[in-house]
Motif scaffolding. Sequence first.
Motif, PDB file in Angstrom:
ATOM      1  N   LEU A   1       0.791  -1.411   0.027  1.00 27.70           N
ATOM      2  CA  LEU A   1       0.069   0.047  -0.120  1.00 27.70           C
ATOM      3  C   LEU A   1       0.787   1.288   0.090  1.00 27.70           C
ATOM      4  CD1 LEU A   1      -3.113  -0.760   2.373  1.00 27.70           C
ATOM      5  CD2 LEU A   1      -2.940  -0.798  -0.222  1.00 27.70           C
ATOM      6  N   HIS A   2       2.116   1.315   0.716  1.00 33.78           N
ATOM      7  CA  HIS A   2       2.705   2.610   0.780  1.00 33.78           C
ATOM      8  C   HIS A   2       4.105   2.273  -0.091  1.00 33.78           C
ATOM      9  CE1 HIS A   2       6.088   1.207   3.458  1.00 33.78           C
ATOM     10  NE2 HIS A   2       5.035   0.197   3.951  1.00 33.78           N
ATOM     11  N   ALA A   3       4.792   3.477  -0.430  1.00 34.29           N
ATOM     12  CA  ALA A   3       5.922   3.538  -1.202  1.00 34.29           C
ATOM     13  C   ALA A   3       6.789   4.258  -0.496  1.00 34.29           C
ATOM     14  CB  ALA A   3       5.605   4.262  -2.538  1.00 34.29           C
ATOM     15  N   LEU A   4       6.947   4.161   0.973  1.00 33.66           N
ATOM     16  CA  LEU A   4       7.759   5.088   1.609  1.00 33.66           C
ATOM     17  C   LEU A   4       9.019   4.156   2.024  1.00 33.66           C
ATOM     18  CD1 LEU A   4       5.326   6.529   4.016  1.00 33.66           C
ATOM     19  CD2 LEU A   4       6.404   7.745   2.010  1.00 33.66           C
ATOM     20  N   PRO A   5      10.182   4.669   2.455  1.00 31.37           N
ATOM     21  CA  PRO A   5      11.379   3.731   2.582  1.00 31.37           C
ATOM     22  C   PRO A   5      11.037   3.490   4.325  1.00 31.37           C
ATOM     23  CG  PRO A   5      11.858   6.172   2.832  1.00 31.37           C
ATOM     24  CD  PRO A   5      10.531   6.224   2.331  1.00 31.37           C
ATOM     25  N   HIS A   6      10.374   3.976   5.085  1.00 30.38           N
ATOM     26  CA  HIS A   6      10.224   3.503   6.506  1.00 30.38           C
ATOM     27  C   HIS A   6       8.691   4.205   6.735  1.00 30.38           C
ATOM     28  CE1 HIS A   6      10.749   2.024  10.376  1.00 30.38           C
ATOM     29  NE2 HIS A   6      10.336   3.014  10.849  1.00 30.38           N
ATOM     30  N   VAL A   7       7.815   3.484   7.422  1.00 27.85           N
ATOM     31  CA  VAL A   7       6.598   4.216   8.016  1.00 27.85           C
ATOM     32  C   VAL A   7       6.821   4.293   9.495  1.00 27.85           C
ATOM     33  CG1 VAL A   7       4.354   3.892   8.453  1.00 27.85           C
ATOM     34  CG2 VAL A   7       5.069   2.978   6.208  1.00 27.85           C
ATOM     35  N   HIS A   8       6.769   5.678   9.706  1.00 30.55           N
ATOM     36  CA  HIS A   8       7.000   6.129  10.993  1.00 30.55           C
ATOM     37  C   HIS A   8       5.248   6.371  11.804  1.00 30.55           C
ATOM     38  CE1 HIS A   8      10.836   7.893   9.911  1.00 30.55           C
ATOM     39  NE2 HIS A   8      11.223   7.254  10.801  1.00 30.55           N
ATOM     40  N   TYR A   9       4.536   6.656  10.852  1.00 34.86           N
ATOM     41  CA  TYR A   9       3.007   6.818  11.425  1.00 34.86           C
ATOM     42  C   TYR A   9       2.169   6.262  10.181  1.00 34.86           C
ATOM     43  CZ  TYR A   9      -1.414   8.926  12.647  1.00 34.86           C
ATOM     44  OH  TYR A   9      -2.703   8.898  12.918  1.00 34.86           O
ATOM     45  N   ALA A  10       1.340   5.476  10.799  1.00 35.69           N
ATOM     46  CA  ALA A  10       0.065   4.908  10.086  1.00 35.69           C
ATOM     47  C   ALA A  10      -1.431   4.866  10.702  1.00 35.69           C
ATOM     48  CB  ALA A  10       0.399   3.546   9.522  1.00 35.69           C
ATOM     49  N   ASP A  11      -2.077   5.219   9.994  1.00 36.88           N
ATOM     50  CA  ASP A  11      -3.539   4.911  10.370  1.00 36.88           C
ATOM     51  C   ASP A  11      -4.306   4.700   9.530  1.00 36.88           C
ATOM     52  OD1 ASP A  11      -4.767   7.313   9.058  1.00 36.88           O
ATOM     53  OD2 ASP A  11      -4.283   8.390  10.988  1.00 36.88           O
ATOM     54  N   ARG A  12      -5.568   4.051   9.759  1.00 33.16           N
ATOM     55  CA  ARG A  12      -6.488   3.506   8.855  1.00 33.16           C
ATOM     56  C   ARG A  12      -7.816   3.606   9.238  1.00 33.16           C
ATOM     57  NH1 ARG A  12     -10.038  -0.140   9.605  1.00 33.16           N
ATOM     58  NH2 ARG A  12      -8.732  -1.197  11.034  1.00 33.16           N
ATOM     59  N   PHE A  13      -8.800   4.419   8.539  1.00 35.73           N
ATOM     60  CA  PHE A  13     -10.169   4.619   8.908  1.00 35.73           C
ATOM     61  C   PHE A  13     -10.893   4.098   7.817  1.00 35.73           C
ATOM     62  CE2 PHE A  13      -7.887   7.946  11.157  1.00 35.73           C
ATOM     63  CZ  PHE A  13      -8.532   8.103  12.041  1.00 35.73           C
ATOM     64  N   THR A  14     -12.104   3.240   8.557  1.00 38.77           N
ATOM     65  CA  THR A  14     -13.055   2.324   7.458  1.00 38.77           C
ATOM     66  C   THR A  14     -14.324   2.797   7.760  1.00 38.77           C
ATOM     67  OG1 THR A  14     -11.146   0.649   7.060  1.00 38.77           O
ATOM     68  CG2 THR A  14     -13.317   0.132   6.568  1.00 38.77           C
ATOM     69  N   LEU A  15     -15.134   2.980   6.476  1.00 38.35           N
ATOM     70  CA  LEU A  15     -16.653   3.060   6.760  1.00 38.35           C
ATOM     71  C   LEU A  15     -17.271   1.914   5.836  1.00 38.35           C
ATOM     72  CD1 LEU A  15     -19.154   5.012   6.988  1.00 38.35           C
ATOM     73  CD2 LEU A  15     -18.490   5.912   4.739  1.00 38.35           C
ATOM     74  N   ALA A  16     -18.045   1.413   6.514  1.00 41.90           N
ATOM     75  CA  ALA A  16     -19.010   0.213   5.800  1.00 41.90           C
ATOM     76  C   ALA A  16     -20.013   0.903   5.119  1.00 41.90           C
ATOM     77  CB  ALA A  16     -19.507  -0.584   7.022  1.00 41.90           C
ATOM     78  N   THR A  17     -20.233   0.584   3.709  1.00 41.44           N
ATOM     79  CA  THR A  17     -20.977   1.128   2.816  1.00 41.44           C
ATOM     80  C   THR A  17     -21.408   0.352   1.894  1.00 41.44           C
ATOM     81  OG1 THR A  17     -21.509   3.088   1.465  1.00 41.44           O
ATOM     82  CG2 THR A  17     -19.253   2.214   1.694  1.00 41.44           C
ATOM     83  N   ALA A  18     -22.853   0.594   1.290  1.00 44.42           N
ATOM     84  CA  ALA A  18     -23.086  -0.249   0.055  1.00 44.42           C
ATOM     85  C   ALA A  18     -22.822   0.471  -1.155  1.00 44.42           C
ATOM     86  CB  ALA A  18     -24.647  -0.476   0.527  1.00 44.42           C
ATOM     87  N   LEU A  19     -22.477   1.642  -0.896  1.00 43.31           N
ATOM     88  CA  LEU A  19     -22.221   2.633  -2.182  1.00 43.31           C
ATOM     89  C   LEU A  19     -20.870   1.892  -3.074  1.00 43.31           C
ATOM     90  CD1 LEU A  19     -22.302   5.952  -0.496  1.00 43.31           C
ATOM     91  CD2 LEU A  19     -24.159   4.901  -1.747  1.00 43.31           C
ATOM     92  N   GLU A  20     -21.062   2.079  -4.293  1.00 43.31           N
ATOM     93  CA  GLU A  20     -20.042   1.415  -5.030  1.00 43.31           C
ATOM     94  C   GLU A  20     -19.598   2.426  -5.811  1.00 43.31           C
ATOM     95  OE1 GLU A  20     -20.778  -2.350  -7.046  1.00 43.31           O
ATOM     96  OE2 GLU A  20     -22.042  -3.066  -5.385  1.00 43.31           O
ATOM     97  N   ALA A  21     -18.193   2.595  -5.758  1.00 51.89           N
ATOM     98  CA  ALA A  21     -17.419   3.517  -6.845  1.00 51.89           C
ATOM     99  C   ALA A  21     -16.228   3.113  -6.809  1.00 51.89           C
ATOM    100  CB  ALA A  21     -17.552   4.924  -6.073  1.00 51.89           C
ATOM    101  N   THR A  22     -15.188   3.482  -7.795  1.00 52.02           N
ATOM    102  CA  THR A  22     -13.858   3.288  -7.822  1.00 52.02           C
ATOM    103  C   THR A  22     -13.110   3.715  -6.784  1.00 52.02           C
ATOM    104  OG1 THR A  22     -13.227   5.014  -9.295  1.00 52.02           O
ATOM    105  CG2 THR A  22     -14.071   2.973 -10.335  1.00 52.02           C
ATOM    106  N   PRO A  23     -11.830   3.373  -6.380  1.00 55.07           N
ATOM    107  CA  PRO A  23     -11.212   3.952  -5.251  1.00 55.07           C
ATOM    108  C   PRO A  23     -10.953   5.516  -5.764  1.00 55.07           C
ATOM    109  CG  PRO A  23     -10.086   1.720  -5.764  1.00 55.07           C
ATOM    110  CD  PRO A  23     -11.459   2.029  -6.613  1.00 55.07           C
ATOM    111  N   GLU A  24     -10.649   5.723  -6.862  1.00 53.24           N
ATOM    112  CA  GLU A  24     -10.328   7.031  -7.349  1.00 53.24           C
ATOM    113  C   GLU A  24     -11.601   7.928  -7.171  1.00 53.24           C
ATOM    114  OE1 GLU A  24      -8.499   9.685 -11.000  1.00 53.24           O
ATOM    115  OE2 GLU A  24      -8.204   7.529 -11.111  1.00 53.24           O
ATOM    116  N   ALA A  25     -12.872   7.527  -7.811  1.00 55.35           N
ATOM    117  CA  ALA A  25     -13.960   8.225  -7.400  1.00 55.35           C
ATOM    118  C   ALA A  25     -13.951   8.579  -6.085  1.00 55.35           C
ATOM    119  CB  ALA A  25     -15.016   7.469  -7.937  1.00 55.35           C
TER     120      ALA A  25
END
Length: 154
Positions: A16-40
Motif C-alpha cells: 500500500l505504501h511507497a515509503l522507505p520507512h513508515v513512522h506513522y500509519a492509520d486507517r479509517f474504514t466506513l462500511a457502505t453499500a455504495l459502489e465507486a472506484t477508489p479514485e472516485a
Amino acid sequence: MTIDSAVGTGHIPAALHALPHVHYADRFTLATALEATPEAWARAMFGDTPSAGELLIWRGILSLRLHRERSLDTVAGWRVDERREDWIRLAAESWWLRANMVVATTGGQVSLWTFLHYAQPIGHVAWPPLSIVHRHLVPGVLRSAAVRVRGPRG
C-alpha cells in the motif's frame, strides 16, 4: 455511519505504501453499500484541487508540495502514485515529511490509510500533536465523501 479506525505501524500491507520507512500509519474504514472506484472515492473525499482548509493544513502547516492544476494524474494536488483495481495511492512530500494516502475499496467498505515517513527529526516532534487533529477530521471526510458518492438521488 460508523467509522472503524486503527493507528499504528504494525500489520501494514507493504504494497500500500511507497515509503522507505513508515513512522506513522492509520486507517479509517466506513462500511457502505455504495459502489465507486477508489479514485472516485478519493475525488469525493478531496476533490480535484485542494480546498482552502486543505491548503492551510497541507501546504501551510505540513509544507507539502502540491500540484496547482487539475489533472487526471493528481487528486487535490497530490500526485497519483499508483492505481490498482481496489486502491489508489496518493503521494506528496515536504522538506521534513513524505506522505502517502491510500483509498481502498473492498468488501462493502471504503478505507482511507495515511502513511508518513519523517524525512527530518522534526517529524517525530511535530506530527504527534498534529495527528490528533488529523484523526478528528478523517471520519468527517469519509462521511462527507459518502454523501457525494451517493449523489442527489440518495
